[in-house]
Design a protein around this motif. Sequence first.
Motif, mmCIF file in Angstrom:
data_model
loop_
_atom_site.group_PDB
_atom_site.id
_atom_site.type_symbol
_atom_site.label_atom_id
_atom_site.label_comp_id
_atom_site.label_asym_id
_atom_site.label_seq_id
_atom_site.Cartn_x
_atom_site.Cartn_y
_atom_site.Cartn_z
ATOM 1 N N LEU A 36 0.827 -1.207 0.000
ATOM 2 C CA LEU A 36 0.000 0.000 0.000
ATOM 3 C C LEU A 36 0.861 1.257 0.000
ATOM 4 N N SER A 37 0.423 2.236 -0.757
ATOM 5 C CA SER A 37 1.038 3.556 -0.657
ATOM 6 C C SER A 37 0.286 4.321 0.435
ATOM 7 N N LEU A 38 0.859 5.415 0.890
ATOM 8 C CA LEU A 38 0.198 6.250 1.883
ATOM 9 C C LEU A 38 -1.125 6.773 1.335
ATOM 10 N N GLU A 39 -1.161 7.100 0.034
ATOM 11 C CA GLU A 39 -2.382 7.610 -0.601
ATOM 12 C C GLU A 39 -3.469 6.531 -0.620
ATOM 13 N N GLN A 40 -3.098 5.285 -0.910
ATOM 14 C CA GLN A 40 -4.075 4.191 -0.911
ATOM 15 C C GLN A 40 -4.630 3.959 0.501
ATOM 16 N N TYR A 41 -3.756 4.037 1.483
ATOM 17 C CA TYR A 41 -4.173 3.862 2.870
ATOM 18 C C TYR A 41 -5.153 4.968 3.264
ATOM 19 N N SER A 46 -10.690 6.837 4.329
ATOM 20 C CA SER A 46 -11.831 7.682 3.980
ATOM 21 C C SER A 46 -13.061 6.852 3.617
ATOM 22 N N ARG A 47 -12.871 5.777 2.823
ATOM 23 C CA ARG A 47 -13.997 4.913 2.448
ATOM 24 C C ARG A 47 -14.657 4.290 3.681
ATOM 25 N N GLN A 48 -13.861 4.035 4.701
ATOM 26 C CA GLN A 48 -14.367 3.459 5.940
ATOM 27 C C GLN A 48 -14.860 4.539 6.902
ATOM 28 N N ASN A 49 -14.797 5.793 6.491
ATOM 29 C CA ASN A 49 -15.193 6.925 7.340
ATOM 30 C C ASN A 49 -14.448 6.929 8.673
ATOM 31 N N GLY A 50 -13.194 6.444 8.642
ATOM 32 C CA GLY A 50 -12.379 6.447 9.858
ATOM 33 C C GLY A 50 -12.891 5.501 10.930
ATOM 34 N N MET A 51 -13.644 4.472 10.514
ATOM 35 C CA MET A 51 -14.238 3.531 11.466
ATOM 36 C C MET A 51 -13.663 2.132 11.273
ATOM 37 N N GLY A 56 -16.914 -0.956 14.545
ATOM 38 C CA GLY A 56 -17.519 0.338 14.254
ATOM 39 C C GLY A 56 -16.980 1.496 15.068
ATOM 40 N N GLU A 57 -15.994 1.234 15.909
ATOM 41 C CA GLU A 57 -15.394 2.314 16.703
ATOM 42 C C GLU A 57 -14.564 3.234 15.815
ATOM 43 N N THR A 58 -14.402 4.475 16.246
ATOM 44 C CA THR A 58 -13.560 5.419 15.535
ATOM 45 C C THR A 58 -12.112 4.966 15.626
ATOM 46 N N LEU A 59 -11.440 4.920 14.481
ATOM 47 C CA LEU A 59 -10.041 4.508 14.438
ATOM 48 C C LEU A 59 -9.141 5.605 14.982
#
Length: 115
Positions: A36-41, A46-51, A56-59
């Motif tokens: 993974l690149s940093l951009e892919q990560y 973002s797709r996971q909305n930081g969860m 379902g907890e906030t990462l």
Amino acid sequence: MCENQNAADWRKRDRKANPGKYRARDKAQNLALYGLSLEQYQAMWSRQNGMCLTCGETLRSGIGGAAVDHDHLTGAVRGILCASCNRALGYARDSPAILRRLADYLEKCATNTAA
């Protein structure tokens, strides 16, 4: 003291004095282990909305926060989980059967203690 040791000592002191300077590079090197690149990560985050995808907890970012979950057989990245959920999968050896039995066990115990 040899020149290599002086350089190693300087890097160690510099890393301690300037942790922010090394964070992005360290993160990029760690992500490279998963292809993974940093951009892919960041896009995955973002797709996971930081969860966390499981609880379902906030990462949380940083050490002990979010973990790249991957299939240990194929190396394929599945998503970003909180450290606790990632560890739980590892302790269950990524086995759906073990995780189902654990869930059954918890539900059975909850029913027995409520009676």
